[in-house]
Design an enzyme around this catalytic site. Sequence first.
Site, PDB file in Angstrom:
ATOM      1  N   HIS A 438       0.962  -1.079   0.183  1.00 32.86           N
ATOM      2  CA  HIS A 438       0.064   0.086   0.021  1.00 32.86           C
ATOM      3  C   HIS A 438       0.921   1.303  -0.169  1.00 32.86           C
ATOM      4  O   HIS A 438       2.086   1.122   0.289  1.00 32.86           O
ATOM      5  CB  HIS A 438      -0.972   0.011   1.067  1.00 32.86           C
ATOM      6  CG  HIS A 438      -0.259   0.184   2.258  1.00 32.86           C
ATOM      7  ND1 HIS A 438       0.004   1.228   3.103  1.00 32.86           N
ATOM      8  CD2 HIS A 438       0.169  -0.938   3.349  1.00 32.86           C
ATOM      9  CE1 HIS A 438       0.831   1.059   4.242  1.00 32.86           C
ATOM     10  NE2 HIS A 438       0.867  -0.169   4.412  1.00 32.86           N
ATOM     11  N   CYS A 457       2.513  -4.749   7.016  1.00 33.25           N
ATOM     12  CA  CYS A 457       2.367  -4.526   5.530  1.00 33.25           C
ATOM     13  C   CYS A 457       3.343  -3.849   5.118  1.00 33.25           C
ATOM     14  O   CYS A 457       4.277  -3.584   5.750  1.00 33.25           O
ATOM     15  CB  CYS A 457       0.966  -3.811   5.553  1.00 33.25           C
ATOM     16  SG  CYS A 457      -0.566  -4.949   5.826  1.00 33.25           S
TER      17      CYS A 457
END
Length: 541
Positions: A438, A457
Amino acid sequence: MKKPGPFYVFALISVGILLLVLPCCQMPDSSAESPDIPRDTAISAENAYSGLFFDSLAMEEYLDKIAVADTAKKLFREFYNQRNFQFAWFDTSGVAEQARSFWNLQENFLAYQGDSSIYNPFLQRWSDSVAVYGLKAIPDSTRPHVEWEMTFQFFRYAAKAYLGNKNLDASALKWYIPRKRIDILSLLDTLVIDKGMDIRRYEPVNRQYTLLREQLKRYYSMKQNGSWDTLITRKSRLKEGDADSVLLKLKHRLSMGGDLERNDSTILFTKEVTAAVKNFQQRYGLKEDGVIGGTTLTELSRPITYRIRQILVNMERLRWVPSEPTSDYLLVNIPEYRLHVYEGGKYAYNMNVVVGTSTNSTVIFTGKLRNVVFSPYWNVPPDILKNEVLPGIKRDPAYLARHNMEWNGGRVRQKPGPKNSLGLVKFLFPNSYNIYLHDTPSKSLFSENKRAFSHGCIRVSEPEKLAAWVLRSDSSWNTNRISLAMHSGKEQYVVVKKDLPVFIGYFTTWVDRDGKLNFREDIYGHDQRMSEKMFGTERSQ
């Protein structure tokens, strides 16, 4: 026979293997799914009759006497049935060329790997006898026994050299990419047909493994040709223009590592040394300031044995992975803090990433990218909700509004926008670890040399570029539409039409595209745990 293609760097394919255990042996289960290398018959009706065969009943008597798993015997029989019981390791001249080539290959493996678990005293005596008395040193009466032992020895070698140590539990070492499998009979067929010539062409290892193997030999030579003791200086930093007796050792070490072209016998820190230090720092992922101190001095002082074991640990990991996909794919190397983009199996470009902290480590696994999500919501994970958001709400009733958050059923989510923790786009490859790629509003972190800051992440430094590449074959998505979607403030899911593998790997040493050997910090301690399993609990300082 169709030959396998070349094997390239850091390639990972999500396929499983089934292993069976022999005395000092492991092999793929013949019942596994279709092999990577299509098997051809080594001996056909046209080429079967060379005049050197053995009795199939004698082979069965031999198999009845040895303690070998039934699946192994099945592979063994299949090999010789398709050869019409012709010898594979002997011909009319005596010991065949492929037998000598294989034995040399195994000897090299035992030497550089330092692993004697597949050592075979019976065959070693045979090898010694051939070395002294020539190719016909094996009498006819013992030739079948040597032949059959050689075939099982090839199975043992191939399993160890190409599949890795079966005693290492990959999942216990936090590695969740399925191990590769090999078609051991196809490999053996090829070796016999080609008489063991140029086996490097078809070894089932990727190119990076081969490159590290050559570097390992160089490091063994370095260990034999000089000491590698800790560098000691009273100065906290050494820079261009300084003079210090430790520079004699520093220059020698930089020269041996290939960073300093011309060594000299002075104690001066010259501009050539500055350039060499910067090259060293680039290979080790350090700040390239040309100054020796702190982490740079620590890395220069590492014992040569430490580096040798680091290479061996990463070579073991590379045995677990097959050749590079010929498709598009993404590869994140966690210790490098870098995402590599491959197009049609060829390197395209890379970008910096931020990975998980040592406490919230990014998982090593593989998946397939399914969606690009523009202007995403961020659904706050339960642990962050419990440890950060709920205490924040308790302290400040306006906490949700100030962070552009809202309740969504029994959960909290952050609305789309430039301050969203996921930035303006995310890339989903479904997995049980809740990990994805992301964007991020915290752009400054990408300029740091060490970038382990996330909750697990992976934040990418060039999300718009990556989105354009992922969707490049979809004519409805051009750069202008992508930019508008990222800034629309309205969440939009886009399905990726073609399979796009994503590999999250962990390699602390590799050879880059310029031929330079790179090392990185073992940020999660995975190397240390593997090293203790491979070499014992004694730590190499």
